[in-house]
Write a protein that holds these residues in place. Structure first.
Motif, mmCIF file in Angstrom:
data_model
loop_
_atom_site.group_PDB
_atom_site.id
_atom_site.type_symbol
_atom_site.label_atom_id
_atom_site.label_comp_id
_atom_site.label_asym_id
_atom_site.label_seq_id
_atom_site.Cartn_x
_atom_site.Cartn_y
_atom_site.Cartn_z
ATOM 1 N N GLN A 259 1.146 -1.639 0.045
ATOM 2 C CA GLN A 259 -0.046 -0.264 0.098
ATOM 3 C C GLN A 259 0.389 1.087 0.050
ATOM 4 O O GLN A 259 0.497 2.085 -0.824
ATOM 5 N N GLN A 260 2.080 1.025 1.288
ATOM 6 C CA GLN A 260 2.658 2.650 1.325
ATOM 7 C C GLN A 260 3.380 2.461 -0.451
ATOM 8 O O GLN A 260 3.716 3.509 -1.074
ATOM 9 N N MET A 261 3.592 1.255 -1.497
ATOM 10 C CA MET A 261 4.476 1.395 -2.580
ATOM 11 C C MET A 261 3.457 2.125 -3.282
ATOM 12 O O MET A 261 3.845 2.950 -4.471
ATOM 13 N N LYS A 262 2.347 1.924 -3.445
ATOM 14 C CA LYS A 262 1.202 2.799 -4.316
ATOM 15 C C LYS A 262 0.840 3.590 -4.238
ATOM 16 O O LYS A 262 1.182 4.685 -5.242
ATOM 17 N N LYS A 263 0.733 4.541 -2.754
ATOM 18 C CA LYS A 263 0.673 5.806 -2.918
ATOM 19 C C LYS A 263 2.622 6.230 -2.829
ATOM 20 O O LYS A 263 2.163 7.738 -3.323
ATOM 21 N N GLN A 264 3.703 5.871 -3.091
ATOM 22 C CA GLN A 264 4.429 6.750 -3.545
ATOM 23 C C GLN A 264 4.444 6.586 -4.942
ATOM 24 O O GLN A 264 5.636 7.726 -5.114
ATOM 25 N N LEU A 265 4.242 5.877 -5.442
ATOM 26 C CA LEU A 265 4.340 5.719 -7.355
ATOM 27 C C LEU A 265 3.508 8.114 -8.023
ATOM 28 O O LEU A 265 2.268 8.118 -7.061
ATOM 29 N N PRO A 266 4.046 8.151 -8.756
ATOM 30 C CA PRO A 266 3.755 9.492 -9.127
ATOM 31 C C PRO A 266 2.534 8.925 -9.862
ATOM 32 O O PRO A 266 2.601 7.876 -10.572
ATOM 33 N N ASN A 267 1.780 10.345 -9.565
ATOM 34 C CA ASN A 267 -0.138 10.135 -10.540
ATOM 35 C C ASN A 267 0.631 10.531 -11.996
ATOM 36 O O ASN A 267 1.580 11.271 -12.693
ATOM 37 N N PRO A 268 0.409 9.921 -12.704
ATOM 38 C CA PRO A 268 0.520 9.924 -14.393
ATOM 39 C C PRO A 268 0.251 11.210 -14.905
ATOM 40 O O PRO A 268 -0.734 12.063 -14.179
ATOM 41 N N ILE A 269 1.111 11.591 -16.085
ATOM 42 C CA ILE A 269 1.030 13.196 -16.282
ATOM 43 C C ILE A 269 0.074 12.555 -17.670
ATOM 44 O O ILE A 269 -0.180 11.408 -18.018
ATOM 45 N N PRO A 270 -1.003 13.629 -17.703
ATOM 46 C CA PRO A 270 -2.097 13.466 -18.693
ATOM 47 C C PRO A 270 -2.105 13.752 -19.874
ATOM 48 O O PRO A 270 -0.920 14.438 -19.982
ATOM 49 N N ASN A 271 -2.160 12.893 -20.730
ATOM 50 C CA ASN A 271 -1.210 13.028 -22.374
ATOM 51 C C ASN A 271 -2.194 15.155 -22.935
ATOM 52 O O ASN A 271 -3.245 15.289 -22.646
ATOM 53 N N ARG A 272 -0.987 15.825 -23.397
ATOM 54 C CA ARG A 272 -1.294 17.043 -23.675
ATOM 55 C C ARG A 272 -1.913 17.459 -24.635
ATOM 56 O O ARG A 272 -1.339 16.340 -25.616
ATOM 57 N N LYS A 273 -3.021 18.262 -25.019
ATOM 58 C CA LYS A 273 -3.142 18.210 -26.481
ATOM 59 C C LYS A 273 -2.442 19.051 -26.864
ATOM 60 O O LYS A 273 -1.654 20.537 -26.441
ATOM 61 N N PRO A 274 -1.993 18.859 -28.470
ATOM 62 C CA PRO A 274 -1.049 19.558 -29.262
ATOM 63 C C PRO A 274 -1.644 21.338 -29.644
ATOM 64 O O PRO A 274 -2.860 22.011 -29.583
#
Length: 280
Positions: A259-274
Protein backbone atom coordinates in the motif's frame (compact mmCIF):
# COMPACT_ATOMS: atom_id res chain seq x y z
CA UNK A 1 64.46 -125.63 1.58
CA UNK A 2 62.86 -122.28 0.87
CA UNK A 3 59.52 -121.78 2.54
CA UNK A 4 57.43 -119.02 1.00
CA UNK A 5 55.80 -116.63 3.43
CA UNK A 6 52.29 -115.35 2.71
CA UNK A 7 52.03 -111.79 1.49
CA UNK A 8 49.92 -109.67 3.79
CA UNK A 9 47.95 -106.66 2.69
CA UNK A 10 49.96 -103.94 4.30
CA UNK A 11 48.00 -100.76 4.89
CA UNK A 12 49.88 -97.60 4.15
CA UNK A 13 51.11 -96.03 7.29
CA UNK A 14 49.39 -92.80 8.24
CA UNK A 15 51.72 -89.92 8.45
CA UNK A 16 51.00 -87.33 11.07
CA UNK A 17 50.35 -84.00 9.35
CA UNK A 18 51.31 -80.89 11.19
CA UNK A 19 48.43 -78.44 11.84
CA UNK A 20 48.94 -74.91 10.56
CA UNK A 21 48.63 -73.01 13.79
CA UNK A 22 48.40 -69.64 12.07
CA UNK A 23 45.54 -70.68 9.77
CA UNK A 24 43.66 -72.26 12.66
CA UNK A 25 44.06 -69.12 14.76
CA UNK A 26 42.77 -66.88 11.96
CA UNK A 27 39.72 -69.04 11.32
CA UNK A 28 38.87 -69.23 15.00
CA UNK A 29 39.23 -65.49 15.39
CA UNK A 30 37.01 -64.74 12.39
CA UNK A 31 34.33 -67.15 13.63
CA UNK A 32 34.39 -65.66 17.09
CA UNK A 33 34.17 -62.11 15.75
CA UNK A 34 31.23 -63.09 13.54
CA UNK A 35 29.32 -64.52 16.48
CA UNK A 36 30.10 -61.50 18.64
CA UNK A 37 29.07 -59.13 15.84
CA UNK A 38 25.77 -60.92 15.30
CA UNK A 39 24.98 -60.82 19.01
CA UNK A 40 25.91 -57.14 19.16
CA UNK A 41 23.64 -56.33 16.23
CA UNK A 42 20.74 -58.17 17.81
CA UNK A 43 21.24 -56.42 21.13
CA UNK A 44 21.65 -53.01 19.45
CA UNK A 45 18.52 -53.49 17.30
CA UNK A 46 16.51 -54.41 20.37
CA UNK A 47 17.78 -51.31 22.14
CA UNK A 48 17.04 -49.10 19.12
CA UNK A 49 13.52 -50.44 18.56
CA UNK A 50 11.92 -51.62 21.77
CA UNK A 51 9.81 -54.74 21.56
CA UNK A 52 6.68 -52.80 22.54
CA UNK A 53 7.16 -49.94 20.06
CA UNK A 54 5.19 -51.59 17.26
CA UNK A 55 2.29 -52.34 19.55
CA UNK A 56 2.44 -48.80 20.93
CA UNK A 57 2.22 -47.31 17.42
CA UNK A 58 -0.71 -49.57 16.62
CA UNK A 59 -2.49 -48.52 19.80
CA UNK A 60 -1.98 -44.82 19.03
CA UNK A 61 -3.15 -45.33 15.43
CA UNK A 62 -6.33 -46.96 16.71
CA UNK A 63 -6.88 -44.03 19.06
CA UNK A 64 -6.34 -41.56 16.20
CA UNK A 65 -8.84 -43.44 14.02
CA UNK A 66 -11.45 -43.34 16.78
CA UNK A 67 -11.03 -39.61 17.43
CA UNK A 68 -10.88 -38.89 13.68
CA UNK A 69 -14.27 -40.54 13.26
CA UNK A 70 -15.74 -38.09 15.77
CA UNK A 71 -14.08 -35.16 13.99
CA UNK A 72 -15.33 -36.22 10.56
CA UNK A 73 -18.80 -36.73 12.00
CA UNK A 74 -18.88 -33.04 12.90
CA UNK A 75 -17.10 -31.91 9.75
CA UNK A 76 -18.73 -33.79 6.89
CA UNK A 77 -21.19 -36.40 8.08
CA UNK A 78 -23.33 -37.51 5.14
CA UNK A 79 -26.45 -38.89 6.80
CA UNK A 80 -28.62 -35.84 6.17
CA UNK A 81 -32.26 -36.89 6.07
CA UNK A 82 -34.26 -34.96 3.49
CA UNK A 83 -37.46 -35.58 5.49
CA UNK A 84 -35.95 -34.14 8.68
CA UNK A 85 -36.43 -30.41 8.19
CA UNK A 86 -34.63 -29.10 11.26
CA UNK A 87 -31.20 -29.50 12.78
CA UNK A 88 -32.82 -29.63 16.24
CA UNK A 89 -35.16 -32.17 17.75
CA UNK A 90 -38.59 -30.64 18.24
CA UNK A 91 -39.27 -32.99 21.17
CA UNK A 92 -36.14 -32.75 23.29
CA UNK A 93 -34.73 -29.52 21.87
CA UNK A 94 -31.31 -31.17 21.49
CA UNK A 95 -29.19 -31.07 18.33
CA UNK A 96 -29.51 -34.14 16.15
CA UNK A 97 -26.64 -35.92 14.40
CA UNK A 98 -27.26 -34.52 10.93
CA UNK A 99 -24.42 -33.72 8.58
CA UNK A 100 -23.11 -30.20 8.91
CA UNK A 101 -21.94 -30.16 5.32
CA UNK A 102 -25.41 -31.02 4.10
CA UNK A 103 -26.92 -28.39 6.37
CA UNK A 104 -24.52 -25.82 4.96
CA UNK A 105 -25.52 -26.88 1.44
CA UNK A 106 -29.18 -26.52 2.43
CA UNK A 107 -28.43 -23.01 3.68
CA UNK A 108 -26.76 -22.23 0.36
CA UNK A 109 -29.85 -23.57 -1.38
CA UNK A 110 -32.00 -21.14 0.60
CA UNK A 111 -29.77 -18.27 -0.45
CA UNK A 112 -29.92 -19.34 -4.10
CA UNK A 113 -33.71 -19.30 -3.91
CA UNK A 114 -33.54 -15.81 -2.43
CA UNK A 115 -31.27 -14.53 -5.22
CA UNK A 116 -33.56 -16.02 -7.86
CA UNK A 117 -36.59 -14.41 -6.22
CA UNK A 118 -34.95 -10.99 -6.45
CA UNK A 119 -34.08 -11.54 -10.11
CA UNK A 120 -37.62 -12.74 -10.83
CA UNK A 121 -38.89 -9.35 -9.70
CA UNK A 122 -36.35 -7.40 -11.75
CA UNK A 123 -37.61 -6.48 -15.21
CA UNK A 124 -34.06 -6.05 -16.49
CA UNK A 125 -33.06 -9.57 -15.45
CA UNK A 126 -33.22 -12.59 -17.71
CA UNK A 127 -34.93 -14.42 -14.83
CA UNK A 128 -37.86 -11.98 -14.83
CA UNK A 129 -41.10 -13.89 -14.14
CA UNK A 130 -39.24 -17.19 -14.62
CA UNK A 131 -40.27 -20.08 -12.39
CA UNK A 132 -37.65 -21.04 -9.84
CA UNK A 133 -37.30 -24.62 -11.18
CA UNK A 134 -36.07 -23.65 -14.68
CA UNK A 135 -34.11 -20.84 -13.07
CA UNK A 136 -32.28 -23.35 -10.86
CA UNK A 137 -31.67 -25.53 -13.92
CA UNK A 138 -29.95 -22.55 -15.58
CA UNK A 139 -27.81 -22.05 -12.47
CA UNK A 140 -26.97 -25.76 -12.52
CA UNK A 141 -25.82 -25.73 -16.15
CA UNK A 142 -23.77 -22.59 -15.51
CA UNK A 143 -22.08 -24.42 -12.63
CA UNK A 144 -21.37 -27.41 -14.86
CA UNK A 145 -19.72 -25.05 -17.35
CA UNK A 146 -17.36 -23.93 -14.60
CA UNK A 147 -16.63 -27.56 -13.67
CA UNK A 148 -15.87 -28.18 -17.34
CA UNK A 149 -13.33 -25.36 -17.21
CA UNK A 150 -11.61 -27.05 -14.27
CA UNK A 151 -11.70 -30.42 -16.03
CA UNK A 152 -10.13 -28.82 -19.11
CA UNK A 153 -7.09 -27.72 -17.11
CA UNK A 154 -8.03 -24.12 -16.36
CA UNK A 155 -6.14 -23.22 -13.20
CA UNK A 156 -6.99 -19.52 -12.94
CA UNK A 157 -9.58 -19.84 -10.18
CA UNK A 158 -9.75 -17.35 -7.32
CA UNK A 159 -11.94 -16.89 -4.31
CA UNK A 160 -12.12 -13.89 -2.06
CA UNK A 161 -14.05 -12.02 0.57
CA UNK A 162 -13.87 -8.89 2.67
CA UNK A 163 -13.19 -9.25 6.38
CA UNK A 164 -15.28 -7.51 9.00
CA UNK A 165 -12.46 -4.96 9.43
CA UNK A 166 -12.67 -4.08 5.74
CA UNK A 167 -9.58 -6.00 4.62
CA UNK A 168 -10.02 -7.60 1.21
CA UNK A 169 -8.79 -11.18 0.94
CA UNK A 170 -8.22 -12.86 -2.42
CA UNK A 171 -6.59 -16.25 -2.86
CA UNK A 172 -5.73 -18.32 -5.90
CA UNK A 173 -7.12 -21.83 -5.56
CA UNK A 174 -6.24 -25.03 -7.47
CA UNK A 175 -8.65 -26.90 -9.69
CA UNK A 176 -9.42 -29.41 -6.94
CA UNK A 177 -10.66 -26.65 -4.65
CA UNK A 178 -12.75 -25.18 -7.47
CA UNK A 179 -14.26 -28.62 -8.11
CA UNK A 180 -15.17 -28.99 -4.42
CA UNK A 181 -16.96 -25.63 -4.48
CA UNK A 182 -18.86 -26.50 -7.66
CA UNK A 183 -19.91 -29.89 -6.29
CA UNK A 184 -21.13 -28.17 -3.15
CA UNK A 185 -23.12 -25.74 -5.27
CA UNK A 186 -24.70 -28.61 -7.21
CA UNK A 187 -25.71 -30.15 -3.89
CA UNK A 188 -27.19 -26.81 -2.80
CA UNK A 189 -29.17 -26.56 -6.05
CA UNK A 190 -30.56 -30.04 -5.45
CA UNK A 191 -31.74 -29.06 -1.95
CA UNK A 192 -33.22 -25.83 -3.32
CA UNK A 193 -35.23 -27.86 -5.84
CA UNK A 194 -36.44 -30.61 -3.52
CA UNK A 195 -36.76 -29.32 0.04
CA UNK A 196 -40.25 -27.98 0.64
CA UNK A 197 -39.26 -26.60 4.04
CA UNK A 198 -35.70 -25.54 4.66
CA UNK A 199 -33.88 -26.67 7.83
CA UNK A 200 -32.61 -24.15 10.34
CA UNK A 201 -28.83 -23.92 10.24
CA UNK A 202 -26.74 -22.47 13.07
CA UNK A 203 -23.23 -21.77 11.77
CA UNK A 204 -22.03 -20.70 15.22
CA UNK A 205 -23.01 -24.02 16.73
CA UNK A 206 -21.40 -25.78 13.79
CA UNK A 207 -18.14 -23.91 14.40
CA UNK A 208 -18.15 -24.71 18.12
CA UNK A 209 -18.72 -28.42 17.56
CA UNK A 210 -16.03 -28.68 14.90
CA UNK A 211 -13.51 -26.88 17.10
CA UNK A 212 -14.34 -29.06 20.10
CA UNK A 213 -13.76 -32.18 18.00
CA UNK A 214 -10.66 -30.77 16.31
CA UNK A 215 -8.58 -30.20 19.47
CA UNK A 216 -8.39 -33.84 20.66
CA UNK A 217 -7.86 -34.91 17.05
CA UNK A 218 -4.78 -32.68 16.76
CA UNK A 219 -3.44 -33.97 20.09
CA UNK A 220 -3.89 -37.56 18.91
CA UNK A 221 -2.01 -36.79 15.69
CA UNK A 222 0.86 -35.34 17.73
CA UNK A 223 0.89 -38.45 19.93
CA UNK A 224 1.16 -40.64 16.82
CA UNK A 225 4.13 -38.62 15.57
CA UNK A 226 5.78 -39.01 18.99
CA UNK A 227 5.21 -42.78 19.00
CA UNK A 228 6.82 -43.04 15.57
CA UNK A 229 9.89 -41.19 16.78
CA UNK A 230 9.40 -37.77 15.15
CA UNK A 231 10.54 -34.98 17.45
CA UNK A 232 10.55 -31.75 15.42
CA UNK A 233 7.02 -32.19 13.99
CA UNK A 234 5.69 -32.80 17.51
CA UNK A 235 7.22 -29.52 18.71
CA UNK A 236 5.87 -27.73 15.65
CA UNK A 237 2.39 -29.13 16.32
CA UNK A 238 2.56 -27.57 19.79
CA UNK A 239 3.58 -24.24 18.26
CA UNK A 240 0.90 -24.06 15.57
CA UNK A 241 -0.76 -21.02 17.14
CA UNK A 242 2.52 -19.07 17.33
CA UNK A 243 3.55 -20.05 13.80
CA UNK A 244 0.14 -19.06 12.48
CA UNK A 245 0.42 -15.66 14.18
CA UNK A 246 3.88 -15.08 12.70
CA UNK A 247 2.60 -15.90 9.22
CA UNK A 248 -0.31 -13.51 9.71
CA UNK A 249 2.04 -10.74 10.82
CA UNK A 250 4.27 -11.22 7.78
CA UNK A 251 1.28 -11.10 5.45
CA UNK A 252 0.05 -7.94 7.15
CA UNK A 253 3.48 -6.30 6.87
CA UNK A 254 3.61 -7.16 3.19
CA UNK A 255 0.13 -5.73 2.62
CA UNK A 256 1.07 -2.46 4.33
CA UNK A 257 4.32 -2.29 2.35
CA UNK A 258 2.49 -2.70 -0.96
CA UNK A 259 0.00 0.00 0.00
CA UNK A 260 2.83 2.41 0.81
CA UNK A 261 4.54 1.63 -2.48
CA UNK A 262 1.33 2.43 -4.37
CA UNK A 263 1.04 5.78 -2.58
CA UNK A 264 4.62 6.69 -3.46
CA UNK A 265 4.13 6.09 -7.17
CA UNK A 266 3.91 9.39 -9.11
CA UNK A 267 0.57 10.27 -10.60
CA UNK A 268 0.44 9.67 -14.36
CA UNK A 269 0.75 12.86 -16.42
CA UNK A 270 -2.33 13.35 -18.62
CA UNK A 271 -1.75 13.57 -22.33
CA UNK A 272 -1.59 17.21 -23.36
CA UNK A 273 -3.30 18.30 -26.51
CA UNK A 274 -0.96 19.86 -29.09
CA UNK A 275 -1.22 23.62 -29.34
CA UNK A 276 -2.24 24.91 -32.76
CA UNK A 277 -0.08 28.00 -33.48
CA UNK A 278 -2.46 29.25 -36.16
CA UNK A 279 -5.10 29.75 -33.47
CA UNK A 280 -7.53 27.31 -35.01
Amino acid sequence: MFTPTPVRNKQPSRRRQKVNVTLWTVCSTVSALSVIGAVALMVGWKQQIPSNQISEVQQVKAQVAQIREVYLEKLSRTDYNIDHLSSYSSVEGAPTLTGWRQLAAALWGQQLRGEISRMQANEKSGFYRLHYMPALEIVKFNSLDVLLEAASGNNSFYWGYRKTDGTKVEEKIPTGAAAVLILGKLEAIDYAQNLESQPSVDLNQMLIQIRNAQEPYSLAQAQLLRARGYLDPVEQMAQVADIREKIRQKEEERRIYLQQMKKQLPNPIPNRKPVNKSGE
